[in-house]
Scaffold this motif. Structure first.
Motif, short mmCIF file in Angstrom:
data_model
loop_
_atom_site.label_atom_id
_atom_site.label_comp_id
_atom_site.label_asym_id
_atom_site.label_seq_id
_atom_site.Cartn_x
_atom_site.Cartn_y
_atom_site.Cartn_z
N LEU A 70 36.29 -10.72 16.29
CA LEU A 70 35.66 -11.36 17.43
C LEU A 70 34.48 -10.57 17.97
CD1 LEU A 70 38.84 -12.54 19.38
CD2 LEU A 70 37.42 -13.85 17.79
N ASP A 71 34.37 -9.29 17.59
CA ASP A 71 33.28 -8.45 18.07
C ASP A 71 32.10 -8.39 17.12
OD1 ASP A 71 34.78 -7.74 20.34
OD2 ASP A 71 35.81 -6.16 19.24
N ASP A 72 32.18 -9.09 16.00
CA ASP A 72 31.12 -9.04 14.99
C ASP A 72 30.24 -10.29 15.11
OD1 ASP A 72 29.50 -8.89 12.80
OD2 ASP A 72 31.09 -8.35 11.39
N PRO A 73 28.99 -10.14 15.55
CA PRO A 73 28.10 -11.31 15.71
C PRO A 73 27.89 -12.06 14.40
CG PRO A 73 27.17 -9.37 16.80
CD PRO A 73 28.33 -8.89 15.98
N SER A 74 27.91 -11.35 13.27
CA SER A 74 27.69 -12.03 11.99
C SER A 74 28.83 -12.99 11.66
CB SER A 74 27.52 -11.00 10.87
OG SER A 74 28.72 -10.28 10.65
N VAL A 75 30.03 -12.69 12.14
CA VAL A 75 31.17 -13.58 11.92
C VAL A 75 31.02 -14.83 12.78
CG1 VAL A 75 33.67 -13.85 12.12
CG2 VAL A 75 32.71 -11.71 11.25
N GLU A 76 30.62 -14.64 14.02
CA GLU A 76 30.41 -15.78 14.92
C GLU A 76 29.38 -16.74 14.34
OE1 GLU A 76 29.09 -16.73 19.57
OE2 GLU A 76 29.44 -14.66 18.89
N LYS A 77 28.36 -16.21 13.67
CA LYS A 77 27.29 -17.04 13.11
C LYS A 77 27.77 -17.90 11.95
CE LYS A 77 23.53 -13.94 14.44
NZ LYS A 77 22.46 -13.02 13.96
N LEU A 78 28.94 -17.60 11.42
CA LEU A 78 29.48 -18.40 10.32
C LEU A 78 29.96 -19.77 10.79
CD1 LEU A 78 31.68 -15.67 8.54
CD2 LEU A 78 29.41 -16.49 7.84
N PHE A 79 30.14 -19.92 12.11
CA PHE A 79 30.70 -21.14 12.67
C PHE A 79 29.73 -21.77 13.66
CE2 PHE A 79 34.16 -18.30 11.52
CZ PHE A 79 35.02 -19.14 10.83
N SER A 80 29.89 -23.06 13.85
CA SER A 80 29.08 -23.75 14.86
C SER A 80 29.55 -23.33 16.25
CB SER A 80 29.24 -25.27 14.71
OG SER A 80 30.56 -25.68 15.10
N VAL A 81 28.75 -23.65 17.25
CA VAL A 81 29.09 -23.29 18.64
C VAL A 81 30.43 -23.90 19.03
CG1 VAL A 81 28.42 -23.55 21.06
CG2 VAL A 81 26.68 -23.01 19.33
N ASP A 82 30.62 -25.18 18.71
CA ASP A 82 31.87 -25.85 19.09
C ASP A 82 33.07 -25.27 18.33
OD1 ASP A 82 30.59 -27.50 20.88
OD2 ASP A 82 30.36 -29.16 19.46
N ASP A 83 32.88 -24.96 17.06
CA ASP A 83 33.98 -24.38 16.29
C ASP A 83 34.36 -23.00 16.83
OD1 ASP A 83 34.17 -26.56 14.66
OD2 ASP A 83 33.08 -25.69 12.97
N TRP A 84 33.36 -22.21 17.20
CA TRP A 84 33.65 -20.87 17.74
C TRP A 84 34.39 -20.97 19.07
CZ3 TRP A 84 33.99 -16.43 15.46
CH2 TRP A 84 34.05 -15.26 16.22
N LYS A 85 34.02 -21.94 19.87
CA LYS A 85 34.72 -22.14 21.15
C LYS A 85 36.19 -22.45 20.90
CE LYS A 85 30.87 -23.69 24.06
NZ LYS A 85 30.30 -24.84 24.83
N GLU A 86 36.47 -23.27 19.89
CA GLU A 86 37.85 -23.60 19.57
C GLU A 86 38.61 -22.38 19.05
OE1 GLU A 86 40.45 -26.60 16.68
OE2 GLU A 86 38.29 -26.91 16.94
#
Length: 282
Positions: A70-86
């Motif tokens: 959860l602390d890695d920005p590159s992992v967050e970028k793998l998902f859409s905004v809505d998917d990351w929120k879920e």
């Protein structure tokens, strides 16, 4: 489980993700059971696998344990905004210290030296959480009082097992008072990792995925179950190769095995979404 990935320097010193690792990663991906499918239809494990198997992925990370950092920005970028929120919705909160333990910790706020600490430890607390803190500080007091030579001047000479016993022996007390629960040092592979290991097809694969933790929290009533694991190193070096490999790959992989197994026992893959399995680096 959040696992920070660190700087570029840190990544350069991580364990190399070589051809054997890629083959093992692919086999574990094929062996996955139920996967996490988001409301958008995106499968989380598929995304993690495609990111982890890329040709430019040269070192192990939490991805290779099918864990989301959860602390890695590159992992967050793998998902859409809505998917990351879920993905990040309704994450469990850590259980706080008891009020008594908080007050006991506060009582050491003004400690300036070994003599102050020794005086403060003259009185033992009565509640279980504070008693764990007491035993930890008492053990470290002994370390600071040891001279000719100081153990801190010969860290690597003493070795990992010595530091587990003499600096972090308090970890053996974490299960005190809990029925059938014990902290086991230096066991073979955890029960759930061993079960996954035995499903592999070759002896080479079994060696790779049969890593043993340094400490494991196990209940010994039938059936035996694992609940938490710990990895240790002789010195605290967050950018060291051993720390990075065990903290971002070996430990998360074992925690994944434990959480998956406990979830399957309940018959519902997301039933334990609001719970923790604990990994400890010491």
């Amino acid at each position: 489980m959040p696992t920070g990935q660190g700087s570029l320097l840190t990544k350069k010193r991580q364990q190399k993700f070589d051809a054997k690792g890629r083959r093992s990663f692919g086999e574990r991906y094929q062996a996955l059971g139920d996967k996490w499918v988001l409301q958008s239809g995106v499968c989380v494990e598929n995304v993690l696998y495609l990111a982890g198997i890329r040709a430019d992925c040269k070192t192990y990370s939490a991805l290779h344990s099918f864990m989301i950092d959860l602390d890695d920005p590159s992992v967050e970028k793998l998902f859409s905004v809505d998917d990351w929120k879920e993905i990040t919705a309704d994450l469990p909160s850590q259980t706080p210290y008891s009020e008594l333990a908080d007050l006991y910790m506060d009582s050491f706020h003004d400690i300036k030296n070994v003599e102050d600490l020794e005086k403060a430890l003259k009185k033992r607390p009565g509640d279980p959480e504070s008693l764990i803190i007491y035993h930890c500080l008492d053990q470290w007091l002994d370390l600071y009082k040891t001279v000719n030579p100081s153990p801190f001047s010969i860290v690597n000479t003493l070795g990992e097992a010595w530091w587990i016993n003499n600096a972090w022996g308090v970890t053996m007390r974490l299960a005190n008072g809990l029925p059938h629960a014990f902290i086991l040092p230096g066991v073979k592979a955890g029960l759930d990792s061993a079960e996954r290991k035995n499903k592999s097809t070759t002896s080479a694969d079994r060696r790779r995925i049969g890593d043993k933790p340094d400490l494991i929290w196990r209940t010994v009533s039938a059936p035996e179950r694992d609940w938490a694991v710990a990895e240790a190193a002789p010195n605290w070096d967050p950018i060291g190769k051993k720390y990075r490999y065990e903290g971002t790959f070996k430990l998360p992989r074992q925690l994944h095995d434990i959480l998956t197994a406990r979830s399957h026992e309940l018959g519902k893959k997301d039933h334990l979404r609001g719970e923790f399995v604990t990994g400890l680096m010491i």
